[in-house]
Design a protein around this motif. Structure first.
Motif, mmCIF file in Angstrom:
data_model
loop_
_atom_site.group_PDB
_atom_site.id
_atom_site.type_symbol
_atom_site.label_atom_id
_atom_site.label_comp_id
_atom_site.label_asym_id
_atom_site.label_seq_id
_atom_site.Cartn_x
_atom_site.Cartn_y
_atom_site.Cartn_z
ATOM 1 N N UNK A 22 0.863 -1.345 -0.128
ATOM 2 C CA UNK A 22 0.032 0.073 -0.005
ATOM 3 C C UNK A 22 0.762 1.374 -0.023
ATOM 4 N N UNK A 23 1.920 1.201 0.389
ATOM 5 C CA UNK A 23 3.013 2.275 0.817
ATOM 6 C C UNK A 23 3.513 2.890 -0.807
ATOM 7 N N UNK A 24 3.963 1.967 -1.511
ATOM 8 C CA UNK A 24 4.731 2.259 -2.565
ATOM 9 C C UNK A 24 5.197 1.003 -3.642
ATOM 10 N N UNK A 25 5.626 1.059 -4.631
ATOM 11 C CA UNK A 25 6.456 0.114 -5.541
ATOM 12 C C UNK A 25 5.518 -0.713 -6.126
ATOM 13 N N UNK A 49 7.561 4.290 -12.911
ATOM 14 C CA UNK A 49 8.295 4.466 -11.728
ATOM 15 C C UNK A 49 7.701 5.741 -11.031
ATOM 16 N N UNK A 50 7.476 6.799 -12.137
ATOM 17 C CA UNK A 50 6.820 8.324 -11.455
ATOM 18 C C UNK A 50 5.619 7.841 -10.695
ATOM 19 N N UNK A 51 4.939 6.798 -11.037
ATOM 20 C CA UNK A 51 3.670 6.719 -10.158
ATOM 21 C C UNK A 51 4.117 5.774 -8.773
ATOM 22 N N UNK A 52 4.911 5.039 -8.703
ATOM 23 C CA UNK A 52 5.172 3.960 -7.586
ATOM 24 C C UNK A 52 6.338 4.228 -7.021
ATOM 25 N N UNK A 53 7.364 4.789 -7.555
ATOM 26 C CA UNK A 53 8.782 5.255 -6.876
ATOM 27 C C UNK A 53 9.700 4.148 -6.734
ATOM 28 N N UNK A 54 9.151 2.940 -6.935
ATOM 29 C CA UNK A 54 10.179 1.720 -6.723
ATOM 30 C C UNK A 54 9.639 0.567 -7.931
ATOM 31 N N UNK A 55 10.398 0.046 -8.882
ATOM 32 C CA UNK A 55 10.151 -0.826 -9.734
ATOM 33 C C UNK A 55 10.772 -2.372 -9.407
ATOM 34 N N UNK A 248 5.100 3.896 9.630
ATOM 35 C CA UNK A 248 4.812 2.731 8.939
ATOM 36 C C UNK A 248 4.161 2.738 7.570
ATOM 37 N N UNK A 249 3.175 3.666 7.629
ATOM 38 C CA UNK A 249 2.341 3.737 6.448
ATOM 39 C C UNK A 249 3.068 4.166 5.284
ATOM 40 N N UNK A 250 4.283 4.676 5.115
ATOM 41 C CA UNK A 250 4.927 5.022 3.969
ATOM 42 C C UNK A 250 6.105 4.161 3.541
ATOM 43 N N UNK A 251 6.034 3.190 4.394
ATOM 44 C CA UNK A 251 7.350 2.304 4.233
ATOM 45 C C UNK A 251 7.233 0.990 3.629
ATOM 46 N N UNK A 252 7.852 0.548 2.642
ATOM 47 C CA UNK A 252 7.893 -1.057 2.176
ATOM 48 C C UNK A 252 9.154 -1.514 2.524
ATOM 49 N N UNK A 253 9.064 -2.850 2.992
ATOM 50 C CA UNK A 253 10.491 -3.406 3.351
ATOM 51 C C UNK A 253 10.530 -4.647 2.230
#
Ligand code: SIN
Length: 303
Positions: A22-25, A49-55, A248-253
């Motif tokens: 939910x955070x990104x990627x 990538x512009x949309x999700x920040x990480x591919x 936490x809500x902004x982070x992806x591990x």
């Protein structure tokens, strides 16, 4: 929030993607990046990538040439500054991890253990990084990413207006001294290297040059203070913003598997590496870094 929705919808009809968290990627499904990739797909990847920040590209088998060829589609690549960690004969590939060859460590063992954005200590920081998991420990060593667009969006409007006028000081030498305190095996910072990387300032808010979307641009790895607010008040604001950005809500591990390639946008996300049991496991990662330049940097300023 300014996001180029049309570009995003178009991109996702050219490449098949699935959200990572939910955070990104986003994971890009079934694309072999070691083979020639069309301009249309590259454009779609850029928009995704512009949309999700990480591919994420899973199941890749990249030799150095393929890694470089794919990375170059996104810009000019930077040479590895620490020559002892470049892949032999490959100045564009940075080896990260505890891997050894012929009894000699060949990877940077302690890169990126604080939240950071690659090379924010440069006047024109790196725009992207492509990290390839060659040999990944089965546990530990996750890479964490924080969504800096979402962090900006979640700030109260008065705070957003306030910080848009401020700049952070980013310092390679302070970062390096802190790194040496944690890892005394790191060599002393030479005067040449110190002179190569004088402190720089960057606005606390920058925008994606293509979509215009605003991101919080600050990190505890390199940022040491706020130019307009010397002393304790600035230090507190800096710490609060850095803490806010890693809620936490902004982070992806990302838990790595061998063959994963992660491509991240250094404006959209901050990242950091996490520890693993170096006595039991070998970690070998190869990174290419897409350099920034004056024009891209200028287009990221709010004006
Ligand atoms: C990096 O900071 O580029 C590397 C992160 C990692 O090793 O997980």
């Amino acid at each position: 929030m300014t996001v180029d929705l049309q570009a995003a919808v178009h991109a996702e009809s050219v490449v098949d993607v699935r959200r990572l968290s939910p955070a990104l990627g986003a994971e890009v499904i079934a694309l072999d990046i070691s083979r020639p990739v069309s301009d249309a797909v590259i454009e779609a990847l850029r928009a995704t990538l512009d949309q999700h920040g990480v591919l994420l590209f899973r199941g890749q088998r990249l030799n150095a040439e393929a890694h470089i060829t794919f990375s170059r589609r996104f810009g000019v690549l930077q040479e590895v500054a620490q020559k002892q960690y470049q892949l032999e004969g490959q100045p564009l590939i940075y080896v990260i991890g505890n891997v050894e060859e012929n009894g000699r460590p060949i990877g940077d063992p302690s890169v990126g253990r604080l939240w950071h954005s690659d090379q924010s200590f440069l006047p024109h920081p790196a725009i992207g990084s492509l990290l390839y998991g060659v040999q990944c420990p089965p546990e530990g060593a996750a890479t964490l990413f924080a969504n800096m667009y979402a962090a900006y969006d979640a700030l109260p409007p008065q705070m957003r207006a306030h910080i848009e006028r401020l700049h952070a000081v980013h310092s390679f030498s302070e970062y390096y001294e802190a790194l040496r305190e944690r890892d005394p095996t790191q060599p002393e910072l030479t005067d040449t290297r110190r002179a190569l990387y004088p402190d720089v300032i960057h606005p606390l808010v920058r925008r994606n040059p293509r979509t215009g979307r605003k991101a919080l641009y600050v990190n505890p790895g390199y940022a040491t203070g706020i130019r307009e607010m010397p002393g304790a008040t600035g230090a507190r604001l800096l710490r609060d913003l850095c803490d806010h950005a890693t809620r936490e809500e902004f982070v992806y591990a990302h838990a790595w598997r061998n063959g994963d390639v992660l491509f991240w946008d250094n404006l959209a996300v901050n990242h950091k590496g996490t520890p693993f049991d170096t006595g039991r496991f070998v970690r070998r990662m190869h990174r290419t870094t897409v350099a920034g330049n004056a024009a891209i940097y200028a287009a990221s300023l709010l004006g």
